[in-house]
Design an enzyme around this catalytic site. Structure first.
Site, PDB file in Angstrom:
ATOM      1  N   ASP A 115     -15.558 -22.791  28.072  1.00 45.26           N
ATOM      2  CA  ASP A 115     -15.613 -24.247  28.268  1.00 45.26           C
ATOM      3  C   ASP A 115     -16.793 -24.665  29.151  1.00 45.26           C
ATOM      4  O   ASP A 115     -17.261 -23.903  29.989  1.00 45.26           O
ATOM      5  CB  ASP A 115     -14.296 -24.693  28.927  1.00 45.26           C
ATOM      6  CG  ASP A 115     -14.107 -26.192  28.847  1.00 45.26           C
ATOM      7  OD1 ASP A 115     -14.692 -26.822  27.936  1.00 45.26           O
ATOM      8  OD2 ASP A 115     -13.376 -26.745  29.689  1.00 45.26           O
TER       9      ASP A 115
ATOM     10  N   HIS B  26     -23.806 -26.240  23.329  1.00 43.82           N
ATOM     11  CA  HIS B  26     -23.099 -25.298  22.452  1.00 43.82           C
ATOM     12  C   HIS B  26     -24.024 -24.142  22.060  1.00 43.82           C
ATOM     13  O   HIS B  26     -23.625 -22.987  22.044  1.00 43.82           O
ATOM     14  CB  HIS B  26     -22.592 -26.016  21.200  1.00 43.82           C
ATOM     15  CG  HIS B  26     -21.525 -27.039  21.510  1.00 43.82           C
ATOM     16  ND1 HIS B  26     -20.447 -26.759  22.311  1.00 43.82           N
ATOM     17  CD2 HIS B  26     -21.387 -28.345  21.132  1.00 43.82           C
ATOM     18  CE1 HIS B  26     -19.688 -27.838  22.414  1.00 43.82           C
ATOM     19  NE2 HIS B  26     -20.239 -28.808  21.717  1.00 43.82           N
TER      20      HIS B  26
ATOM     21  N   LEU C 140     -14.263  -2.351  21.092  1.00 45.92           N
ATOM     22  CA  LEU C 140     -13.654  -3.621  21.510  1.00 45.92           C
ATOM     23  C   LEU C 140     -13.142  -4.430  20.307  1.00 45.92           C
ATOM     24  O   LEU C 140     -13.871  -4.623  19.334  1.00 45.92           O
ATOM     25  CB  LEU C 140     -14.737  -4.442  22.231  1.00 45.92           C
ATOM     26  CG  LEU C 140     -14.378  -5.856  22.659  1.00 45.92           C
ATOM     27  CD1 LEU C 140     -13.489  -5.825  23.887  1.00 45.92           C
ATOM     28  CD2 LEU C 140     -15.637  -6.659  22.969  1.00 45.92           C
TER      29      LEU C 140
HETATM   30  C1  IPE Z   1     -10.642 -25.776  25.266  1.00 45.07           C
HETATM   31  O1  IPE Z   1     -11.593 -26.613  25.786  1.00 45.07           O
HETATM   32  C2  IPE Z   1     -11.059 -25.284  23.912  1.00 45.07           C
HETATM   33  C3  IPE Z   1     -12.247 -24.452  23.885  1.00 45.07           C
HETATM   34  C4  IPE Z   1     -12.986 -24.096  24.882  1.00 45.07           C
HETATM   35  C5  IPE Z   1     -12.605 -23.982  22.602  1.00 45.07           C
HETATM   36  P1  IPE Z   1     -11.514 -28.204  25.631  1.00 45.07           P
HETATM   37  O2  IPE Z   1     -12.730 -28.723  26.261  1.00 45.07           O
HETATM   38  O3  IPE Z   1     -11.259 -28.560  24.226  1.00 45.07           O
HETATM   39  O4  IPE Z   1     -10.222 -28.528  26.489  1.00 45.07           O
HETATM   40  P2  IPE Z   1      -9.790 -29.867  27.207  1.00 45.07           P
HETATM   41  O5  IPE Z   1      -9.817 -30.959  26.182  1.00 45.07           O
HETATM   42  O6  IPE Z   1     -10.773 -30.124  28.311  1.00 45.07           O
HETATM   43  O7  IPE Z   1      -8.428 -29.574  27.751  1.00 45.07           O
HETATM   44  C1  IPE Z   2     -16.491 -25.826  25.045  1.00 42.75           C
HETATM   45  O1  IPE Z   2     -17.305 -26.748  25.665  1.00 42.75           O
HETATM   46  C2  IPE Z   2     -16.731 -25.719  23.567  1.00 42.75           C
HETATM   47  C3  IPE Z   2     -15.666 -26.294  22.762  1.00 42.75           C
HETATM   48  C4  IPE Z   2     -14.596 -26.867  23.196  1.00 42.75           C
HETATM   49  C5  IPE Z   2     -15.806 -26.204  21.329  1.00 42.75           C
HETATM   50  P1  IPE Z   2     -17.006 -28.297  25.672  1.00 42.75           P
HETATM   51  O2  IPE Z   2     -17.674 -28.896  24.481  1.00 42.75           O
HETATM   52  O3  IPE Z   2     -15.562 -28.564  25.781  1.00 42.75           O
HETATM   53  O4  IPE Z   2     -17.766 -28.734  26.976  1.00 42.75           O
HETATM   54  P2  IPE Z   2     -17.255 -29.759  28.066  1.00 42.75           P
HETATM   55  O5  IPE Z   2     -15.909 -29.280  28.515  1.00 42.75           O
HETATM   56  O6  IPE Z   2     -17.193 -31.091  27.390  1.00 42.75           O
HETATM   57  O7  IPE Z   2     -18.267 -29.685  29.137  1.00 42.75           O
HETATM   58 MG    MG Z   3     -14.334 -28.776  27.380  1.00 45.46          MG
END
Ligand code: IPE
Ligand code: IPE
Ligand code: MG
Length: 267
Positions: free
Chosen positions: A43, A60, A154
């Site tokens: 995240d 990303h 792994l």
């Molecule tokens: C969780 O992160 C999902 C992934 C990292 C793939 P999100 O960014 O979607 O989670 P919330 O919405 O902050 O809880």
């Molecule tokens: C995690 O990063 C990737 C996915 C959830 C697909 P985010 O896109 O949630 O990044 P933040 O949390 O908004 O910074």
């Molecule tokens: Mg996120």
């Protein structure tokens, strides 16, 4: 342009992640007490990018470098299972453009990385509702599964279109079907039977859950499997996450006492 930006931030990473500290951490880690299974919520990509005045898609893309580094270090350490949360069942709520980018990155990642994954003995095991993904994403995942199926190193569980509640729903449906067709009786349903119908059937539960980016929640990840997992949170955004952070998490993990509801030794 993108490569220049990434190289700039990468230089900063290299300065920060001093080789000496990595070596020091490696010395502190007890190789006999490594977790069998590490789970990571990847995240913080969006915030990483926005803080640099970039669009979320750059975050990303930059996150792929973290993914590579983390898979490498887990392989090198001989970790058995690594579960990576890449796309949740709730992430469909995002703008279509961002969803498309995430799908394309998945495809690109597998085609670019497949040789290295094979060299390192990594076995790819997707978890989530794959049937709902676009054909190109399904094809890339199928290719990675086929190419890595004989590997003995792994196991990389890639959680893509994954939701912990959906996983439990799917398990309940599969168990209910067996009750109806008579291959299972109600009194035979146990914790093991439920575990055996999850996407992670046959695998140990995670010993360690890592969530970068500062958010302190599990966001529908591995709801059943995390019952006794140790949690490790970090404010580092996923694109900046490197082997040094995995090693820090491992040092911390090895200092914890896992009691599973029992008592400390000697109390
Ligand atoms: C969780 O992160 C999902 C992934 C990292 C793939 P999100 O960014 O979607 O989670 P919330 O919405 O902050 O809880
Ligand atoms: C995690 O990063 C990737 C996915 C959830 C697909 P985010 O896109 O949630 O990044 P933040 O949390 O908004 O910074
Ligand atoms: Mg996120």
């Amino acid at each position: 342009m993108f490569n220049q930006i990434v190289r700039f931030w990468r230089r900063k990473d290299t300065e920060n992640c001093a080789e000496a500290e990595v070596n020091e951490l490696i010395k502190r880690i007890d190789k006999n007490k490594l977790p069998c299974h590490i789970a990571i919520i990847m995240d913080g990509n969006g915030r990483w990018a926005l803080r640099r005045g970039l669009t979320r898609s750059y975050g990303h893309r930059a996150g792929i470098e973290a993914l590579r580094d983390v898979v490498r270090i887990c392989s090198e350490l001989g970790i058995g299972f690594l579960t990576l949360y890449a796309f949740s069942t709730e992430n469909w709520k995002r703008p279509q453009e961002e969803i498309d980018i995430l799908m394309n990155l998945l495809v690109e990642y597998f085609y670019k990385e497949i040789d290295e994954l094979c060299e390192n003995g990594v076995r790819v095991h997707p978890i989530g509702r794959l049937a709902e993904l676009p054909a190109s994403a399904r094809k890339a995942i199928d290719m990675a599964v086929q190419r890595t199926r004989e590997n003995k190193g792994l196991t990389m569980n890639l959680a893509f279109n994954y939701g912990g509640r959906n996983e439990i729903v799917d398990a309940v449906r599969a168990i209910a079907a067996k009750l109806v067709n008579g291959t299972l009786r109600i009194e035979q349903i146990s914790e093991k039977v439920i575990s055996d119908h999850l996407y992670t059937a046959g695998q140990p539960d995670p010993d360690l859950l890592i969530r970068p980016s500062g958010d302190l929640r599990i966001s529908n990840f591995l709801l059943w499997q995390l019952a006794y997992t140790e949690f490790w949170f970090s404010s580092v955004m996923w694109p900046d996450f490197r082997r040094i952070h995995i090693l820090q998490a491992l040092v911390d993990y090895q200092q914890r006492e896992r009691r599973f509801g029992g008592l400390n030794k000697g109390t």
